[in-house]
Design a protein around this motif. Structure first.
Motif, PDB file in Angstrom:
ATOM      1  N   ILE A  56       0.925  -1.141   0.147  1.00  0.00           N
ATOM      2  CA  ILE A  56      -0.037   0.118   0.035  1.00  0.00           C
ATOM      3  C   ILE A  56       0.918   1.165  -0.007  1.00  0.00           C
ATOM      4  N   ARG A  57       2.014   1.008   0.891  1.00  0.00           N
ATOM      5  CA  ARG A  57       3.074   2.207   0.781  1.00  0.00           C
ATOM      6  C   ARG A  57       3.531   2.595  -0.591  1.00  0.00           C
ATOM      7  N   ALA A  58       3.900   1.528  -1.072  1.00  0.00           N
ATOM      8  CA  ALA A  58       4.541   1.648  -2.432  1.00  0.00           C
ATOM      9  C   ALA A  58       3.706   2.379  -3.530  1.00  0.00           C
ATOM     10  N   VAL A  59       2.590   1.617  -3.614  1.00  0.00           N
ATOM     11  CA  VAL A  59       1.419   2.483  -4.469  1.00  0.00           C
ATOM     12  C   VAL A  59       1.214   3.872  -4.132  1.00  0.00           C
ATOM     13  N   ILE A  60       0.985   4.159  -3.028  1.00  0.00           N
ATOM     14  CA  ILE A  60       0.880   5.686  -2.760  1.00  0.00           C
ATOM     15  C   ILE A  60       2.029   6.339  -2.771  1.00  0.00           C
ATOM     16  N   GLN A  61       3.065   5.958  -2.794  1.00  0.00           N
ATOM     17  CA  GLN A  61       4.527   6.814  -3.170  1.00  0.00           C
ATOM     18  C   GLN A  61       4.567   6.765  -4.566  1.00  0.00           C
ATOM     19  N   ALA A  62       4.182   5.650  -5.370  1.00  0.00           N
ATOM     20  CA  ALA A  62       4.259   5.939  -6.696  1.00  0.00           C
ATOM     21  C   ALA A  62       3.281   7.122  -7.316  1.00  0.00           C
ATOM     22  N   LEU A  63       2.111   7.041  -6.770  1.00  0.00           N
ATOM     23  CA  LEU A  63       0.995   7.892  -7.205  1.00  0.00           C
ATOM     24  C   LEU A  63       1.477   9.452  -6.749  1.00  0.00           C
ATOM     25  N   SER A  64       2.458   9.704  -5.567  1.00  0.00           N
ATOM     26  CA  SER A  64       2.810  10.917  -5.304  1.00  0.00           C
ATOM     27  C   SER A  64       3.790  11.602  -5.826  1.00  0.00           C
ATOM     28  N   ASP A  65       4.001  12.896  -5.908  1.00  0.00           N
ATOM     29  CA  ASP A  65       5.112  13.535  -6.437  1.00  0.00           C
ATOM     30  C   ASP A  65       5.889  14.366  -5.169  1.00  0.00           C
ATOM     31  N   HIS A  66       5.584  13.829  -4.004  1.00  0.00           N
ATOM     32  CA  HIS A  66       6.301  14.123  -2.574  1.00  0.00           C
ATOM     33  C   HIS A  66       6.401  13.378  -1.809  1.00  0.00           C
ATOM     34  N   SER A  67       6.989  13.376  -0.582  1.00  0.00           N
ATOM     35  CA  SER A  67       7.126  12.353   0.249  1.00  0.00           C
ATOM     36  C   SER A  67       5.840  12.335   1.039  1.00  0.00           C
ATOM     37  N   VAL A  68       5.335  10.895   1.245  1.00  0.00           N
ATOM     38  CA  VAL A  68       4.052  10.523   1.769  1.00  0.00           C
ATOM     39  C   VAL A  68       4.509   9.315   2.793  1.00  0.00           C
ATOM     40  N   ARG A  69       4.132   9.506   4.076  1.00  0.00           N
ATOM     41  CA  ARG A  69       4.288   8.592   4.961  1.00  0.00           C
ATOM     42  C   ARG A  69       2.481   7.998   5.550  1.00  0.00           C
ATOM     43  N   VAL A  70       2.527   6.695   5.492  1.00  0.00           N
ATOM     44  CA  VAL A  70       1.280   5.992   5.833  1.00  0.00           C
ATOM     45  C   VAL A  70       1.248   5.373   7.101  1.00  0.00           C
ATOM     46  N   ASP A  71       0.686   5.842   8.060  1.00  0.00           N
ATOM     47  CA  ASP A  71       0.675   4.985   9.283  1.00  0.00           C
ATOM     48  C   ASP A  71      -0.907   4.361   9.458  1.00  0.00           C
ATOM     49  N   ILE A  72      -0.574   3.035   9.872  1.00  0.00           N
ATOM     50  CA  ILE A  72      -1.938   2.254   9.923  1.00  0.00           C
ATOM     51  C   ILE A  72      -2.185   1.743  11.396  1.00  0.00           C
ATOM     52  N   MET A  73      -3.337   2.037  12.106  1.00  0.00           N
ATOM     53  CA  MET A  73      -3.622   1.896  13.505  1.00  0.00           C
ATOM     54  C   MET A  73      -4.849   1.531  13.356  1.00  0.00           C
ATOM     55  N   ASP A  74      -5.315   0.707  14.614  1.00  0.00           N
ATOM     56  CA  ASP A  74      -6.765   0.493  14.966  1.00  0.00           C
ATOM     57  C   ASP A  74      -7.619   1.533  15.534  1.00  0.00           C
TER      58      ASP A  74
END
Length: 77
Positions: A56-74
């Motif tokens: 999921i992080r790789a897909v989002i980074q590929a869609l983005s043109d800047h640095s993106v961090r994805v945090d997953i929590m309950d």
């Protein structure tokens, strides 16, 4: 747009899609996407050895043109 993409990806793999929420925050290091899921779905979203979360992080980074961090929590946090 990235928050919507993450939400769409995760809602399609969880058992409780209504409990998924994604919030976007800007910080000095880039964008932070905070994903909250039902506690019963956290294992499904992270996957074995974190493979699903990393994908999921790789897909989002590929869609983005800047640095993106994805945090997953309950949702309890």
């Amino acid at each position: 747009m990235l928050a919507e993409a993450v939400g769409h990806l995760i809602r399609n793999i969880v058992d409780f899609p209504d409990d998924v929420s994604v919030k976007s925050y800007e910080n000095p290091r880039g964008e932070l996407l905070r994903v909250r899921v039902n506690p019963e779905d956290i294992g499904r979203v992270i996957g074995r050895n974190g493979r699903t979360a990393n994908a999921i992080r790789a897909v989002i980074q590929a869609l983005s043109d800047h640095s993106v961090r994805v945090d997953i929590m309950d949702v309890r946090r």
